[in-house]
Design a protein around this motif. Sequence first.
Motif, PDB file in Angstrom:
ATOM      1  N   UNK A 175      71.852   0.588 -57.427  1.00 17.64           N
ATOM      2  CA  UNK A 175      70.963   0.301 -56.187  1.00 17.64           C
ATOM      3  C   UNK A 175      71.463  -0.845 -55.219  1.00 17.64           C
ATOM      4  N   UNK A 176      71.826  -1.887 -55.956  1.00 23.33           N
ATOM      5  CA  UNK A 176      72.359  -2.835 -55.023  1.00 23.33           C
ATOM      6  C   UNK A 176      73.579  -2.634 -54.218  1.00 23.33           C
ATOM      7  N   UNK A 177      74.426  -1.762 -55.075  1.00 19.31           N
ATOM      8  CA  UNK A 177      76.046  -1.564 -54.479  1.00 19.31           C
ATOM      9  C   UNK A 177      75.590  -0.417 -53.131  1.00 19.31           C
ATOM     10  N   UNK A 178      74.693   0.264 -53.613  1.00 19.10           N
ATOM     11  CA  UNK A 178      74.397   1.478 -52.629  1.00 19.10           C
ATOM     12  C   UNK A 178      73.808   0.926 -51.364  1.00 19.10           C
ATOM     13  N   UNK A 179      72.680   0.056 -51.454  1.00 15.93           N
ATOM     14  CA  UNK A 179      72.395  -0.491 -50.447  1.00 15.93           C
ATOM     15  C   UNK A 179      73.205  -1.408 -49.546  1.00 15.93           C
ATOM     16  N   UNK A 211      66.355   8.044 -51.402  1.00 20.41           N
ATOM     17  CA  UNK A 211      66.251   9.112 -52.011  1.00 20.41           C
ATOM     18  C   UNK A 211      66.598   8.885 -53.474  1.00 20.41           C
ATOM     19  N   UNK A 212      67.618   8.286 -53.692  1.00 20.93           N
ATOM     20  CA  UNK A 212      68.411   7.898 -54.802  1.00 20.93           C
ATOM     21  C   UNK A 212      67.206   6.995 -55.803  1.00 20.93           C
ATOM     22  N   UNK A 217      80.680   1.742 -55.208  1.00 25.60           N
ATOM     23  CA  UNK A 217      81.493   1.197 -54.158  1.00 25.60           C
ATOM     24  C   UNK A 217      82.503   2.074 -53.843  1.00 25.60           C
ATOM     25  N   UNK A 218      83.254   2.957 -54.933  1.00 26.45           N
ATOM     26  CA  UNK A 218      84.478   3.550 -54.530  1.00 26.45           C
ATOM     27  C   UNK A 218      83.950   4.931 -53.917  1.00 26.45           C
ATOM     28  N   UNK A 219      83.112   5.490 -54.472  1.00 28.85           N
ATOM     29  CA  UNK A 219      82.864   7.030 -54.294  1.00 28.85           C
ATOM     30  C   UNK A 219      81.136   7.429 -54.055  1.00 28.85           C
ATOM     31  N   UNK A 220      80.590   6.642 -53.269  1.00 26.96           N
ATOM     32  CA  UNK A 220      79.074   6.687 -52.998  1.00 26.96           C
ATOM     33  C   UNK A 220      78.854   7.981 -52.450  1.00 26.96           C
ATOM     34  N   UNK A 221      77.697   8.825 -52.872  1.00 31.19           N
ATOM     35  CA  UNK A 221      76.771   8.722 -54.074  1.00 31.19           C
ATOM     36  C   UNK A 221      77.386   9.327 -55.174  1.00 31.19           C
ATOM     37  N   UNK A 281      79.998   9.083 -56.827  1.00 36.77           N
ATOM     38  CA  UNK A 281      80.504   8.264 -57.932  1.00 36.77           C
ATOM     39  C   UNK A 281      79.500   7.709 -58.723  1.00 36.77           C
ATOM     40  N   UNK A 282      78.416   7.581 -58.246  1.00 35.10           N
ATOM     41  CA  UNK A 282      77.097   6.702 -58.990  1.00 35.10           C
ATOM     42  C   UNK A 282      76.781   7.881 -59.936  1.00 35.10           C
ATOM     43  N   UNK A 283      76.649   9.001 -59.497  1.00 35.43           N
ATOM     44  CA  UNK A 283      76.141  10.027 -60.420  1.00 35.43           C
ATOM     45  C   UNK A 283      77.064  10.396 -61.645  1.00 35.43           C
ATOM     46  N   UNK A 284      78.332  10.402 -61.344  1.00 37.73           N
ATOM     47  CA  UNK A 284      79.183  10.579 -62.365  1.00 37.73           C
ATOM     48  C   UNK A 284      79.225   9.492 -63.422  1.00 37.73           C
ATOM     49  N   UNK A 285      79.040   8.028 -62.912  1.00 35.03           N
ATOM     50  CA  UNK A 285      79.206   6.861 -63.804  1.00 35.03           C
ATOM     51  C   UNK A 285      77.957   7.032 -64.779  1.00 35.03           C
ATOM     52  N   UNK A 286      76.659   7.671 -64.230  1.00 37.78           N
ATOM     53  CA  UNK A 286      75.366   7.632 -64.885  1.00 37.78           C
ATOM     54  C   UNK A 286      75.756   8.723 -66.183  1.00 37.78           C
ATOM     55  N   UNK A 287      76.398   9.911 -66.013  1.00 32.93           N
ATOM     56  CA  UNK A 287      76.514  10.712 -66.995  1.00 32.93           C
ATOM     57  C   UNK A 287      77.637  10.368 -67.885  1.00 32.93           C
TER      58      UNK A 287
END
Length: 436
Positions: A246-250, A260-261, A390-394, A396-402
Amino acid sequence: MAPEGVTEQRGDRPFLPMVVSYLASGGSLVLGSAAQLLTFAILARWLGVHEFSVFVAITAVANIAVHLCGLGAMECLVRRVARDRAIYPQMLGHNVILTAASGAALVLLGAVVLPFFFTLSPDPVTNVAVITLMLVTNILLVRVIVLTEQIYIAHTDFASANKVVVGFAAARTVAAALACIAFGVTSVAYWAVWQFLCHVLVALLCMRAIRGLGTPRYRIVREEIPQGLYFSIPFILRALRQNADLLVLSLVTTAEVVASYSVARRMLESSYLSVEALNRLIYPGSARATAAGLHQALQRVRRVLAAATVISLAAAVTVFVLAPVLPYLFGKDYLSLVGFVRILCWVVVPLAMWSVAVEALGASGAHAARATVMGLGSIAGAGLAVWASWYAPPMGTFLSFYAIEIAMVVASWSVLLHFVRRDRRQAALTFGAGVI
């Protein structure tokens, strides 16, 4: 004669009572979650964006600190009292001492540090006082109330534990409604007083309710301090991990994406409650079943895994189907909400699978291994989430989660099966020595 715990596989409670207990436990968590959402909705509307954001920020800090309060002593109370209720007075005294000491230290630290970052009143003295009041409320008093719930769980009195959960949530909702709607409270400074009084009342009722179970015997159970730290530290690291993305996405995306996230994450946490209810119900029995070694409870753990997988799949499907309704609840400005929720909802399945393994490790007392798995997973997960966001929002965030949740399934079950094999070998050696 069979060793203690070997009959656990045939000694489980009948299926129907277990289902009834699960529905009651799950229902209490869902009602509690719904009441919490209603409380937040009231506060968000009456406090306004700025005041509510400050309230959420301080509460988030307290939510991390509350895992340190007590140094994980509640888990050892549940685990050991579930095996031997005669030890309850000692474990209660152990909890009271550690909760009071660590809670006071955390409140003092927060009262010194947080006023430099948050301003709830233009008067410095009032600002420190309000922040201190919020920390006492959200760390010490919350810990006392949650301890009451865990005491009932240790005594397998799930009905009373459920009443604590629902009653606490309802009390907070009533307090918010009275403060904001009836008395027109519009600032965090005034709400902090209402919140404090509400928590004091609930805490006093909880303390009165458990009086009949026994009085505390004040002493430190030294061997449980490392176990408690092993238990609590992973939750702290997990809380930090849950805020890294959340911090990076902001920093790198729009406010709408972040909002939304955030809602999608809250929906994921809510859907996990169905699995948490199962783990909550199973834990005392697992503590008894693993008293003679994890190998004695392997069949039980496998059954829990199957149930958790089915429950999590049902929760994911439900959230996926209902996702289009969310914009009507949260507003049309959440343009990405439906898509984000539908992408993230399936994470609950691997999350449920690895939670079964770490709960079994905890019930058996293998907290060092449990802490290692959860701690390293949280650290690696935070790093991966930061880089991917940071590299591929958002996306990348979902892929890292899985990626991290699936890795946690592999790691946690590998460690669990290692302990099962170890306990089986030790039992065989002990039996062999007895025969000789």
